[in-house]
Design a protein around this motif. Structure first.
Motif, PDB file in Angstrom:
ATOM      1  N   GLU A 228      -6.711   3.310  -0.738  1.00 28.39           N
ATOM      2  CA  GLU A 228      -5.650   2.286  -0.673  1.00 28.39           C
ATOM      3  C   GLU A 228      -4.422   2.672  -1.314  1.00 28.39           C
ATOM      4  O   GLU A 228      -3.882   1.982  -2.044  1.00 28.39           O
ATOM      5  N   GLN A 229      -3.960   3.916  -1.027  1.00 30.15           N
ATOM      6  CA  GLN A 229      -2.541   4.231  -1.830  1.00 30.15           C
ATOM      7  C   GLN A 229      -1.550   3.763  -0.926  1.00 30.15           C
ATOM      8  O   GLN A 229      -1.272   4.124   0.252  1.00 30.15           O
ATOM      9  N   LEU A 230      -0.658   3.275  -1.793  1.00 26.79           N
ATOM     10  CA  LEU A 230       0.612   2.658  -1.170  1.00 26.79           C
ATOM     11  C   LEU A 230       1.540   3.712  -0.444  1.00 26.79           C
ATOM     12  O   LEU A 230       2.422   3.372   0.495  1.00 26.79           O
TER      13      LEU A 230
ATOM     14  N   SER B 141       0.501   6.483   1.094  1.00 27.40           N
ATOM     15  CA  SER B 141      -0.042   7.332   2.071  1.00 27.40           C
ATOM     16  C   SER B 141       0.669   7.867   3.227  1.00 27.40           C
ATOM     17  O   SER B 141       0.398   9.156   3.690  1.00 27.40           O
ATOM     18  N   TYR B 142       1.722   7.228   3.587  1.00 26.59           N
ATOM     19  CA  TYR B 142       2.536   7.659   4.707  1.00 26.59           C
ATOM     20  C   TYR B 142       3.367   9.040   4.534  1.00 26.59           C
ATOM     21  O   TYR B 142       3.604   9.664   5.290  1.00 26.59           O
TER      22      TYR B 142
ATOM     23  N   ALA C  20      -3.906  -0.157   8.150  1.00 26.85           N
ATOM     24  CA  ALA C  20      -5.531   0.202   7.741  1.00 26.85           C
ATOM     25  C   ALA C  20      -5.520   0.161   6.103  1.00 26.85           C
ATOM     26  O   ALA C  20      -6.324  -0.351   5.709  1.00 26.85           O
ATOM     27  N   VAL C  21      -4.516   0.531   5.590  1.00 24.56           N
ATOM     28  CA  VAL C  21      -4.645   0.348   3.954  1.00 24.56           C
ATOM     29  C   VAL C  21      -4.233  -1.244   3.635  1.00 24.56           C
ATOM     30  O   VAL C  21      -5.040  -1.608   2.723  1.00 24.56           O
TER      31      VAL C  21
ATOM     32  N   GLN D  92      -7.678  -2.895   3.961  1.00 28.05           N
ATOM     33  CA  GLN D  92      -8.592  -2.464   2.942  1.00 28.05           C
ATOM     34  C   GLN D  92      -8.460  -3.374   1.606  1.00 28.05           C
ATOM     35  O   GLN D  92      -9.170  -3.858   0.952  1.00 28.05           O
ATOM     36  N   ILE D  93      -7.017  -3.485   1.378  1.00 25.93           N
ATOM     37  CA  ILE D  93      -6.575  -4.117   0.254  1.00 25.93           C
ATOM     38  C   ILE D  93      -6.839  -5.571   0.351  1.00 25.93           C
ATOM     39  O   ILE D  93      -7.523  -6.327  -0.505  1.00 25.93           O
TER      40      ILE D  93
ATOM     41  N   TYR E 174      -3.788  14.216   9.092  1.00 34.83           N
ATOM     42  CA  TYR E 174      -3.563  13.135   8.502  1.00 34.83           C
ATOM     43  C   TYR E 174      -4.204  11.906   9.817  1.00 34.83           C
ATOM     44  O   TYR E 174      -3.777  12.089  10.864  1.00 34.83           O
TER      45      TYR E 174
ATOM     46  N   GLU F 195     -10.653  -5.873  -0.541  1.00 33.49           N
ATOM     47  CA  GLU F 195     -10.968  -5.919  -1.959  1.00 33.49           C
ATOM     48  C   GLU F 195     -10.706  -7.151  -2.512  1.00 33.49           C
ATOM     49  O   GLU F 195     -11.383  -7.244  -3.463  1.00 33.49           O
TER      50      GLU F 195
ATOM     51  N   LEU G  85      -7.324   7.119   3.366  1.00 32.58           N
ATOM     52  CA  LEU G  85      -7.523   5.689   3.809  1.00 32.58           C
ATOM     53  C   LEU G  85      -7.969   4.793   2.575  1.00 32.58           C
ATOM     54  O   LEU G  85      -7.695   3.766   2.057  1.00 32.58           O
TER      55      LEU G  85
ATOM     56  N   ASP H 179      -4.010   7.490  10.206  1.00 32.61           N
ATOM     57  CA  ASP H 179      -4.005   6.250   9.497  1.00 32.61           C
ATOM     58  C   ASP H 179      -5.052   5.294  10.009  1.00 32.61           C
ATOM     59  O   ASP H 179      -4.812   4.119  10.048  1.00 32.61           O
TER      60      ASP H 179
ATOM     61  N   ARG I  29       9.606  -1.225   3.394  1.00 35.96           N
ATOM     62  CA  ARG I  29       9.150  -0.276   4.227  1.00 35.96           C
ATOM     63  C   ARG I  29       7.965  -0.499   5.242  1.00 35.96           C
ATOM     64  O   ARG I  29       7.588  -0.268   5.965  1.00 35.96           O
TER      65      ARG I  29
ATOM     66  N   LEU J 186       3.766  -1.724   5.252  1.00 35.01           N
ATOM     67  CA  LEU J 186       2.540  -0.865   4.635  1.00 35.01           C
ATOM     68  C   LEU J 186       1.586  -0.408   5.804  1.00 35.01           C
ATOM     69  O   LEU J 186       1.455  -1.266   6.877  1.00 35.01           O
ATOM     70  N   ASN J 187       0.794   0.752   5.692  1.00 33.12           N
ATOM     71  CA  ASN J 187       0.302   1.269   6.924  1.00 33.12           C
ATOM     72  C   ASN J 187      -0.866   0.260   6.892  1.00 33.12           C
ATOM     73  O   ASN J 187      -1.571  -0.363   6.019  1.00 33.12           O
TER      74      ASN J 187
ATOM     75  N   ASN K 160       5.271   2.895  -5.360  1.00 35.88           N
ATOM     76  CA  ASN K 160       6.270   2.823  -4.347  1.00 35.88           C
ATOM     77  C   ASN K 160       7.549   1.855  -4.805  1.00 35.88           C
ATOM     78  O   ASN K 160       8.245   1.481  -4.089  1.00 35.88           O
TER      79      ASN K 160
ATOM     80  N   LEU L 183       3.549  -5.811  -0.654  1.00 30.32           N
ATOM     81  CA  LEU L 183       3.182  -4.777  -1.618  1.00 30.32           C
ATOM     82  C   LEU L 183       3.973  -3.589  -1.234  1.00 30.32           C
ATOM     83  O   LEU L 183       4.341  -2.476  -1.681  1.00 30.32           O
TER      84      LEU L 183
END
Lengths: 308, 318, 542
Positions: free
Chosen positions: C138-140, C142-143, A47-48, A51-52, C151, A55, C135, C153, A42, A44-45, C64, A38
């Protein structure tokens, strides 16, 4: 007969469980973490991503994921896509156009295939038979993307006889070209099957008997030869409906059709198990119903075949 | 009732034909031995007399020789590609010219035969064996056999090709070869043949000559193998020969997705898939691999026709 | 970076392009049609353009990829917007001021409203940014807020660096100085959100309420089919609609879109399918677009890859780079729709230079390549096959084959592509560092600045540093550039930093993707922006 149909429909339950389990397991076994994709190149973070995963239950063991999915189905909740859309909506968009397209392709290959196959079988070894063989070779050896591209370019762009793509405008006119392309490969099967069965039955004694009894040739051909030649053809066509619905990836891409094949393909690439399994489950039902219908047709075409 | 009529006649044919043609003592002799296996001997004798068979056999032999000994036909390296030659026209020693990447098309067509023919033929054999067995058992025995086998067939029908392909090829990531590709295609391809066989067997099994065979004490398995299958062979042969071509093309799809043969193995399928890019500018690049594929399919279709005709006692008499 | 990926069997190029005109020069210029139309009176026709179904709800911080980004850029207005050359101009911002490149004061213009009537205030920005950074949302993207104070992470935390002064003013405190911060504020992640958004973000994502030149028509987002945009009468800025509306038609394959364009079923296409590279300039004449853009293509070899670390590694990297005939590949495979790379950034970015010391390593030189490879072999002999991994759903096969053939023929070693059927599979191997051999990498700029091509990829521990490259000298120069007093001074440092990259070659630069596209006879004034997306608001159609 009613008992037979009822039993066949009841058999859908274990088939449903088996198919969903098998296909869910296959999506689960796909290599790579779909959530990481997703983020694109680049990334993905972390932590994000975590969470995904939570979910969408992707952090749970396989069997839990599967049971949660089954539980949802009981309440007609087929899950959601990564983009947050309900899979039910996705299916409601994709199936009507795909069904229309597949039926058109099926009619095309059945009508043209049986008609040309019949004539070729009646005149085995003649010019028409050779032409039919040549056509079969072309549709087998030339890939769908070429046939599709050439038709689209000639009819859609050069001569502007038909719209080059379908998009949101789903109609008989826009689907005509895609249906021809989609049915092309299957046409080879229908042609060859009809031609061979007709040629075989033509030399059968019952045909000579019927001719000897003084029946007209058209009547002999249609009632006796064709009817006895149709069993392999309808077997093929019955199974082909589902294949045309689920496997039209290339055709849908060329003509920009928002159908099941493309949706399924993308969902597989993105590792979206609920979408893949839900779409496939509907396809299983299509296969079962179409094959049941074909089995009933057997009995109509050949009185010796009976079901109890 | 044309059907009953037909089966009666077939039955008579099978057992009394020899009497009609008394001068052919040999035939009589064979019939008296009473072994229906002689169907195959008859078929072979008949086959030898058909020009179609010889044309097909020659073509198949040619394809097989090319596949086995590509070096006999070209001294070029199919994997030597120089971009400077991209889409260049034919020249001495390079009769078909060059493809998009600047590889010799003639050499690639010759070397592509091995993998493509192997995939096509092996997958067809596997599909015919598995699909044929499942379909024959389901169609002949019916009942629970049919219910279970047919529903399994339905499940396999619905498995998306791409999904099965990625999952299976993933298991062989480091050593993909012709056999793994055959495995994928077989997994996906056998249900169709099972359906066709089942239908053909069902339409033959109630024929009177089958009833007669049973009455004469043939076991059910013997009846299926010796009496039913030869008479149900036509649609199976037709489906298999057409499928052979589509399997070679399926390998192209796999290559295109990156789950086919590894890049060092040349195949027609991969070259057909790559030609997609040159479709608007130089469609002729497609011609040679697709032409080779068509020729191969043609030879097997003709062979299938010849064999089918030879197996059919009605057609044989003429 | 926005993801541009087209799936399907007729799959096409992974990253798209910026585009201007069909002329051969390197400088951005106005298109033929724009010269005629030149901002003339508004037309009333509805312009159709190709696009892809947005992969996420239309929330700016959660988009994104190009499909959604194209729509968001029309529906929202940010603090700044970029013109065709990539130069920033204030849009909602009245001014963006700083004295130390770390603390910024942003003042907004008065009178801007969202299409639901809500005013656009400082709070609209601060709330939107906080939402994007949190966080648990869950925004793609966020960085994008990681440079702002507060901020995290790892846990949910507020962006304490954001402070609302009054309705028209807010301040931003960064955790470290960054001179080009104002430049990046035109990116979609920094768009404002109305209060209505926070009541139900799911509903908002389906039907976003913005402040841009267009708004989504009632039920205008027809999934997998199209998005219908109508002009926003309330819009106050410079990008006012010059047409009666825009319909973004979604396509699975570019070939389908291109044939629609040829049949005049589509007005504008912003990427040419690779099957038409040879023909599109002839097909479209002066309506074809083919210009360098802000997309950089390369492949990366991990620092710890066997034979590719230490002194031997540097020699091998340079040998490989010299063994690739970029000129020939861009001419033959891409038919001139790529421009051979001469640095690590992009020619459309202010400050770009093709004369960075050491850039000669990007020139094809068979003798030099062989020599370097032999020197490396003297340290430790090479064995095995050089592989280049790529995902098959992005149309990469042709150039990967050509590149590995070039390496194979020049160095006399085995070299071939290593295809991955699933992008997720490749991405996971890269993320987990389990990948072996080289792998394709690319970068499409988020905003037009040199820093954006360097820091996220090559700085120690940076988010997209997939090769785990680390060089303290390089990091130092980046930091000096980031905190420099002027953009010119900063760019000077960034060029010096690149000299180090040319020495170490953490990634092997290949080429810049051109913006390719075109338009049908039906429309005029088609000009492409710096980010490869046409400036659709100014297209006219009668």
């Amino acid at each position: 007969m009613a008992w037979y149909i009822g039993r066949r429909l009841l058999q859908m339950v274990p088939v449903f469980l088996g198919a969903t389990l098998l296909i869910y397991a296959m999506v689960f076994a796909l290599p790579g973490d779909p959530v990481l994709a997703l983020g694109g190149d680049r990334g993905l973070n972390p932590a994000v991503a975590e969470q995904i995963r939570a979910e969408f239950n992707l952090d749970k063991p396989f069997i839990v994921q599967y049971l949660l999915y089954l539980q949802g189905i009981l309440t007609f909740d087929f899950g959601t896509t990564f983009s947050g859309r309900s899979v039910r909506d996705v299916m409601a968009e994709a199936f009507p156009v795909t069904f229309q397209l597949a039926v058109m392709a099926l009619v095309f290959e059945a009508v043209l295939g049986v008609a040309a196959g019949l004539v070729a079988g009646l005149r085995k070894g003649r010019l028409f038979d050779a032409t039919v063989l040549l056509v079969s070779l072309v549709v087998i050896a030339v890939p769908t993307f070429v046939i599709g591209f050439v038709l689209q370019f000639a009819l859609g762009v050069q001569w502007r006889l038909l719209p080059p793509t379908v998009g949101g405008d789903v109609s008989f006119r826009t689907l005509l070209m895609p249906a021809l392309v989609l049915g092309a490969v299957s046409l080879a099967y229908v042609l060859r099957l009809t031609r061979t069965s007709v040629a075989e039955n033509l030399s059968a004694d019952f045909v000579r008997t019927a001719t000897a009894k003084g029946l007209s040739r058209p009547r002999v051909v249609t009632v006796h030869v064709l009817r006895n030649s149709l069993i392999p053809v309808i077997t093929f066509l019955g199974a082909d409906l589902g294949t045309l619905m689920g496997g039209a990836i290339v055709t849908e891409g060329i003509f920009n059709i928002n159908g099941v094949g493309g949706t399924l393909y993308r969902a597989i690439q993105q590792g979206q198990a609920p979408t893949v399994v839900s779409l496939t489950t509907v396809l299983v039902v299509v296969y079962i119903v179409a094959n049941l219908f074909v089995d009933l047709l057997y009995a109509a075409l050949d009185p010796r075949i009976r079901y109890a | 009732m044309p059907d009953a009529n037909s089966s009666t006649r077939q039955h008579q044919e099978h057992f009394f034909a020899g009497v009609d043609q008394a001068p052919l003592g040999a035939v009589d002799l064979v019939d008296e031995s009473g072994a229906p296996a002689n169907l195959w001997t008859d078929a072979w004798r008949d086959l030898r007399r058909r020009p179609l068979f010889w044309v097909a056999a020659t073509l198949i032999l040619l394809v097989v020789v090319v596949a086995a000994f590509p070096r006999l036909f070209t001294s070029q390296d199919p994997r030597f590609c120089e971009l400077g030659n991209s889409l260049a026209s034919p020249s001495a020693g390079h009769p078909f010219g060059y493809d998009f990447q600047g590889c010799d098309i003639y050499a690639r067509t010759i070397y592509g035969a091995r993998a493509s023919v192997a995939v096509g033929v092996l997958a067809t054999i596997a599909v015919v064996l598995i699909g044929g067995l499942v379909g024959a058992v389901a169609g002949f025995f019916g009942g629970w056999f049919d219910a279970v086998l047919s529903r399994i067939t339905d499940i396999f029908f619905a498995i998306p090709f791409v999904l099965a392909a990625i999952v299976i090829m993933q298991m062989f990531r480091e050593n993909r070869n012709v056999i793994t590709v055959v495995l994928v295609i077989t997994t996906f391809g056998w249900p169709q043949l099972a359906r066709i066989t089942r239908g053909a067997v069902m339409s033959v099994k109630n024929a009177d000559f089958i009833t007669a065979a049973k009455a004469l004490g043939a076991s059910r398995v013997t009846t299926l193998a010796r009496h039913v299958m030869p008479n149900a062979a036509a649609p199976i042969i037709v489906t298999a020969t057409v499928a052979l071509g589509t399997f070679i093309v399926a390998e192209a799809t796999l290559s295109f997705l990156g789950i086919g043969l590894p890049p060092e193995i040349t195949s027609w399928g991969a070259d057909i898939a790559k030609a997609q890019r040159s479709l608007r500018s130089q469609p002729s690049v497609l011609f040679y691999p697709a032409g080779a594929l068509a020729l191969t399919v043609l030879s097997f279709i003709m062979m299938g026709d010849a064999v089918r005709d030879a197996l059919d006692p009605k057609a044989r008499k003429r | 970076m926005k993801i541009r990926r087209i799936t399907g069997f007729a799959a096409s190029v992974a990253v798209g392009a910026l585009a201007l005109t069909a002329c051969s020069g390197g400088e951005p210029a106005a298109t033929e049609s724009s010269a005629e139309g030149g901002g003339g009176g508004a037309s009333t026709g509805i312009v159709t353009v190709n696009g892809t179904e947005p992969q996420n709800p239309l929330v700016p911080t959660n988009t994104n990829e190009v499909g959604g980004g194209k729509i968001l850029d029309l529906v929202f207005a940010g603090l700044v917007y970029y013109d065709a050359e990539g130069a920033p101009h204030n849009e909602v911002a009245e001014s963006i001021e700083t004295e130390d490149a770390q603390n910024y004061t942003i003042t907004l213009k008065e009178g801007w409203t969202f299409t639901n009537g809500e005013p656009v205030t400082a709070q609209s920005f601060v709330d939107a940014w906080n939402y994007g950074a949190l966080l648990s949302n869950e925004q793609l993207s966020s960085y994008f807020f990681s440079e702002i104070e507060g901020y995290s992470d790892e846990t949910d935390s507020e962006l304490t660096g954001l402070e609302v002064v009054d309705d028209q003013t807010f301040t931003v405190a960064l955790s470290a100085p960054k001179a080009d911060f104002p430049l990046q504020l035109g990116y979609s992640a920094y768009f404002p959100l109305p209060e209505a958004a926070f009541e139900d973000m799911d509903a908002f994502g389906e039907n976003p309420i913005g402040n841009g030149p267009y708004k989504l028509a009632e039920g205008g987002w027809e999934h997998n089919v199209q998005a219908e945009l109508v002009p926003n009468e309330e819009y106050e800025g410079d990008r006012a609609a010059q047409n009666g509306g825009i319909t973004v038609k979604f396509y699975e394959t570019l070939d389908a879109a291109y044939n629609d364009l040829l049949a005049e079923q589509l007005d504008v296409i912003d990427e040419i399918p690779d099957s038409a590279f040879t023909t599109f300039e002839a097909d479209l004449g002066d309506r074809a677009v083919n210009m360098p853009s802000a997309i950089f293509q390369s492949f990366t070899i991990h620092q710890n890859e066997a034979h590719f670390s230490g002194e031997e590694g540097v020699l091998r990297r340079q040998a490989i780079s010299r063994a690739i005939n970029r000129e020939e590949i861009t001419e033959t495979i891409f038919q001139g729709t790529r421009t051979p790379a001469s640095d690590f950034t992009s020619p459309v970015i202010a400050g770009w230079s093709d004369e960075v010391e050491g850039s000669e390593v990007l020139e094809y030189d068979e003798a030099e390549a062989k020599d370097l490879w032999a020197q490396a072999d003297a340290i430790s002999p090479w064995e095995g096959t050089f592989t280049l991994a790529y995902n098959t759903d992005g149309g990469h096969q042709a150039w990967v084959d050509a590149t590995t053939n070039s390496i194979k023929n020049t160095l006399g070693i085995e070299a071939q592509g290593k295809p991955y059927a699933l992008f997720a599979d490749l991405r996971t191997e890269v993320t987990n560092r389990t990948i072996t051999g080289a792998f394709r990498t690319g970068w499409q700029a988020d905003y037009p600045g040199l820093y954006n091509f360097l820091a996220p990829i090559y700085a120690t521990n940076a988010g997209s540093n997939d090769g785990d490259y680390s060089n303290p000298e390089f990091d130092q120069l980046l930091q000096e550039g980031a905190s420099a007093g002027s953009v010119e001074e900063a760019n000077e440092k960034f060029l010096q930093a690149q000299e180090i990259l040319f020495q170490d070659l953490p990634a092997i630069p290949l080429w810049y993707s051109n913006a390719t596209g075109g338009s049908a006879q039906t429309v005029d004034n088609v000009e492409f922006g710096w980010n490869s997306v046409p400036l659709l608001h100014q297209v006219t159609k009668s």
